[in-house]
Design a protein around this motif. Structure first.
Motif, PDB file in Angstrom:
ATOM      1  N   CYS A 167       0.802  -1.415  -0.088  1.00 13.95           N
ATOM      2  CA  CYS A 167      -0.005  -0.064   0.157  1.00 13.95           C
ATOM      3  C   CYS A 167       0.873   1.225  -0.051  1.00 13.95           C
ATOM      4  O   CYS A 167       0.657   2.204  -0.560  1.00 13.95           O
ATOM      5  CB  CYS A 167      -0.988   0.173   1.248  1.00 13.95           C
ATOM      6  SG  CYS A 167      -2.397  -1.113   1.051  1.00 13.95           S
ATOM      7  N   GLU A 168       1.820   1.141   0.834  1.00 11.43           N
ATOM      8  CA  GLU A 168       2.967   2.554   0.611  1.00 11.43           C
ATOM      9  C   GLU A 168       3.309   2.777  -0.566  1.00 11.43           C
ATOM     10  O   GLU A 168       3.420   3.706  -1.219  1.00 11.43           O
ATOM     11  CB  GLU A 168       3.988   2.241   1.829  1.00 11.43           C
ATOM     12  CG  GLU A 168       3.667   2.225   3.205  1.00 11.43           C
ATOM     13  CD  GLU A 168       3.212   3.567   3.606  1.00 11.43           C
ATOM     14  OE1 GLU A 168       3.581   4.361   2.824  1.00 11.43           O
ATOM     15  OE2 GLU A 168       2.592   3.557   5.001  1.00 11.43           O
ATOM     16  N   ILE A 179      -5.130  -0.167   5.359  1.00 12.24           N
ATOM     17  CA  ILE A 179      -4.948  -1.559   4.940  1.00 12.24           C
ATOM     18  C   ILE A 179      -6.301  -2.200   4.520  1.00 12.24           C
ATOM     19  O   ILE A 179      -6.986  -2.499   5.387  1.00 12.24           O
ATOM     20  CB  ILE A 179      -4.082  -2.446   5.950  1.00 12.24           C
ATOM     21  CG1 ILE A 179      -2.699  -1.901   5.937  1.00 12.24           C
ATOM     22  CG2 ILE A 179      -3.492  -3.789   5.156  1.00 12.24           C
ATOM     23  CD1 ILE A 179      -1.748  -2.465   6.841  1.00 12.24           C
ATOM     24  N   LEU A 229      -7.641  -2.403  -2.561  1.00  7.17           N
ATOM     25  CA  LEU A 229      -7.919  -0.878  -1.920  1.00  7.17           C
ATOM     26  C   LEU A 229      -9.083  -0.109  -2.574  1.00  7.17           C
ATOM     27  O   LEU A 229      -9.972   0.450  -1.879  1.00  7.17           O
ATOM     28  CB  LEU A 229      -6.484  -0.095  -2.239  1.00  7.17           C
ATOM     29  CG  LEU A 229      -5.521   0.080  -1.200  1.00  7.17           C
ATOM     30  CD1 LEU A 229      -4.296   0.651  -1.849  1.00  7.17           C
ATOM     31  CD2 LEU A 229      -6.091   0.737   0.095  1.00  7.17           C
ATOM     32  N   LEU A 235      -4.759   6.195  -5.292  1.00  5.31           N
ATOM     33  CA  LEU A 235      -4.526   5.027  -4.226  1.00  5.31           C
ATOM     34  C   LEU A 235      -3.912   5.789  -2.898  1.00  5.31           C
ATOM     35  O   LEU A 235      -4.114   5.259  -1.761  1.00  5.31           O
ATOM     36  CB  LEU A 235      -3.607   4.053  -4.863  1.00  5.31           C
ATOM     37  CG  LEU A 235      -4.037   3.290  -6.010  1.00  5.31           C
ATOM     38  CD1 LEU A 235      -2.937   2.357  -6.554  1.00  5.31           C
ATOM     39  CD2 LEU A 235      -5.363   2.718  -5.689  1.00  5.31           C
ATOM     40  N   TYR A 263      -5.751   4.787   0.560  1.00  5.47           N
ATOM     41  CA  TYR A 263      -5.011   4.157   1.676  1.00  5.47           C
ATOM     42  C   TYR A 263      -5.043   4.985   2.932  1.00  5.47           C
ATOM     43  O   TYR A 263      -5.243   4.412   4.032  1.00  5.47           O
ATOM     44  CB  TYR A 263      -3.504   4.260   1.021  1.00  5.47           C
ATOM     45  CG  TYR A 263      -2.592   3.300   2.255  1.00  5.47           C
ATOM     46  CD1 TYR A 263      -3.103   2.406   2.921  1.00  5.47           C
ATOM     47  CD2 TYR A 263      -1.496   3.925   2.308  1.00  5.47           C
ATOM     48  CE1 TYR A 263      -2.220   1.769   3.876  1.00  5.47           C
ATOM     49  CE2 TYR A 263      -0.576   3.170   3.351  1.00  5.47           C
ATOM     50  CZ  TYR A 263      -0.932   2.166   3.945  1.00  5.47           C
ATOM     51  OH  TYR A 263      -0.024   1.621   5.074  1.00  5.47           O
ATOM     52  N   ASP A 264      -5.141   6.571   2.684  1.00  5.63           N
ATOM     53  CA  ASP A 264      -5.251   7.460   3.732  1.00  5.63           C
ATOM     54  C   ASP A 264      -6.628   7.074   4.513  1.00  5.63           C
ATOM     55  O   ASP A 264      -6.605   7.126   5.681  1.00  5.63           O
ATOM     56  CB  ASP A 264      -5.040   8.904   3.353  1.00  5.63           C
ATOM     57  CG  ASP A 264      -5.316   9.877   4.200  1.00  5.63           C
ATOM     58  OD1 ASP A 264      -4.282   9.852   5.491  1.00  5.63           O
ATOM     59  OD2 ASP A 264      -5.906  10.547   4.348  1.00  5.63           O
ATOM     60  N   ALA A 323       0.690   3.854  -2.989  1.00  7.62           N
ATOM     61  CA  ALA A 323       0.398   5.409  -2.523  1.00  7.62           C
ATOM     62  C   ALA A 323       1.424   6.165  -3.242  1.00  7.62           C
ATOM     63  O   ALA A 323       1.000   7.363  -3.493  1.00  7.62           O
ATOM     64  CB  ALA A 323       0.100   5.636  -1.098  1.00  7.62           C
ATOM     65  N   TRP A 349     -12.461   0.662  -0.472  1.00 10.28           N
ATOM     66  CA  TRP A 349     -12.518   2.047  -0.587  1.00 10.28           C
ATOM     67  C   TRP A 349     -14.096   2.646  -0.873  1.00 10.28           C
ATOM     68  O   TRP A 349     -14.984   3.186   0.057  1.00 10.28           O
ATOM     69  CB  TRP A 349     -11.794   3.093  -1.275  1.00 10.28           C
ATOM     70  CG  TRP A 349     -12.085   4.556  -1.378  1.00 10.28           C
ATOM     71  CD1 TRP A 349     -11.768   5.359  -0.071  1.00 10.28           C
ATOM     72  CD2 TRP A 349     -12.675   5.106  -2.067  1.00 10.28           C
ATOM     73  NE1 TRP A 349     -12.442   6.730  -0.249  1.00 10.28           N
ATOM     74  CE2 TRP A 349     -12.999   6.660  -1.533  1.00 10.28           C
ATOM     75  CE3 TRP A 349     -13.536   5.209  -3.111  1.00 10.28           C
ATOM     76  CZ2 TRP A 349     -13.524   7.668  -2.077  1.00 10.28           C
ATOM     77  CZ3 TRP A 349     -14.113   6.218  -3.728  1.00 10.28           C
ATOM     78  CH2 TRP A 349     -14.293   7.422  -3.162  1.00 10.28           C
TER      79      TRP A 349
END
Length: 215
Positions: free
Chosen positions: A13-14, A32, A196, A23, A27-28, A17, A200
């Motif tokens: 995810c990092e 996860i 993700l 993304l 993610y923010d 992003a 979301w």
């Protein structure tokens, strides 16, 4: 199948992003995502087929009736059944034919799901889509949910394209070819990107469906 660990998903995810502002926002806001997990079995493929081109609610009812009919949905049970009885559960004729085709491939050894689970992603894709009834979308979702392939990616999934559009706050979502090209920057984590985006948009819909607090 065991889902990727939260540590592995967090690293993915990092990376995602940093590669895509849509993304990064997902993610923010979501964190996860929960990884969808399924068993790598014949029934998982049939379930995916039953959900094609139907609402989740309608497909869920059809699949429940199918499971109730068989008890356990196996290749042997489907091949022994009257196709009209399967249709009576709500399955269309093409979907019944696909269930039978996949059952035949598995009983003859042309499709070996254990081999699919232990092969590299490209080989696994080729083995799955070589069977009549398993298209690219079904193959990619099976590889995502039942194999845990972190770069499996259901090209053309409308939900993913819509979520990406909303996250970018633009009026028009990308066409399939453009979206597929864009997703190249998500490798080798396109499957994580899909989770993700799904996570979301599902969270967004769930919050929108909640009743407003009383004044």
């Amino acid at each position: 199948m065991t889902a990727p660990s939260r540590r592995v998903l967090g690293t993915a995810c990092e990376t995602l992003a940093a590669a895509d502002p849509a993304l990064a926002r997902a993610y923010d806001e979501l964190g996860i995502p929960e990884w969808r997990v399924g068993e790598p079995c014949y029934a998982a493929l049939c379930r995916l087929i039953s959900y094609q081109q139907l609402s989740t609610t309608a497909a869920g009812r059809i699949w429940e009736r199918t499971q109730a009919m068989f008890g356990e949905v196996t290749p042997e049970a489907v091949l022994a059944a009257d196709p009209e009885d399967i249709r009576a559960c709500g399955m269309s004729r093409p979907k019944v034919r696909h269930m039978i085709s996949i059952a035949e491939a598995m009983t003859t050894g042309r499709l070996d799901l254990e081999r699919v689970c232990t092969s590299d992603l490209d080989f696994a894709r080729k083995e799955l889509v070589s069977v009549k009834g398993i298209g690219p979308w079904t193959a990619e979702l099976f590889l995502l949910y039942s194999v845990g392939a972190m770069d499996a990616f259901p090209v053309g999934d409308v939900g993913l394209m819509e979520a990406h559009k909303l996250l970018l706050k633009v009026e028009t979502r990308m066409e399939i070819k453009e979206f597929t090209r864009h997703a190249e920057c998500w490798r080798p984590y396109r499957g994580v990107a899909a989770h993700l985006l799904w996570g979301w948009i599902n969270d967004r819909r769930a919050k929108a469906a909640q009743p407003s607090p009383q004044a």
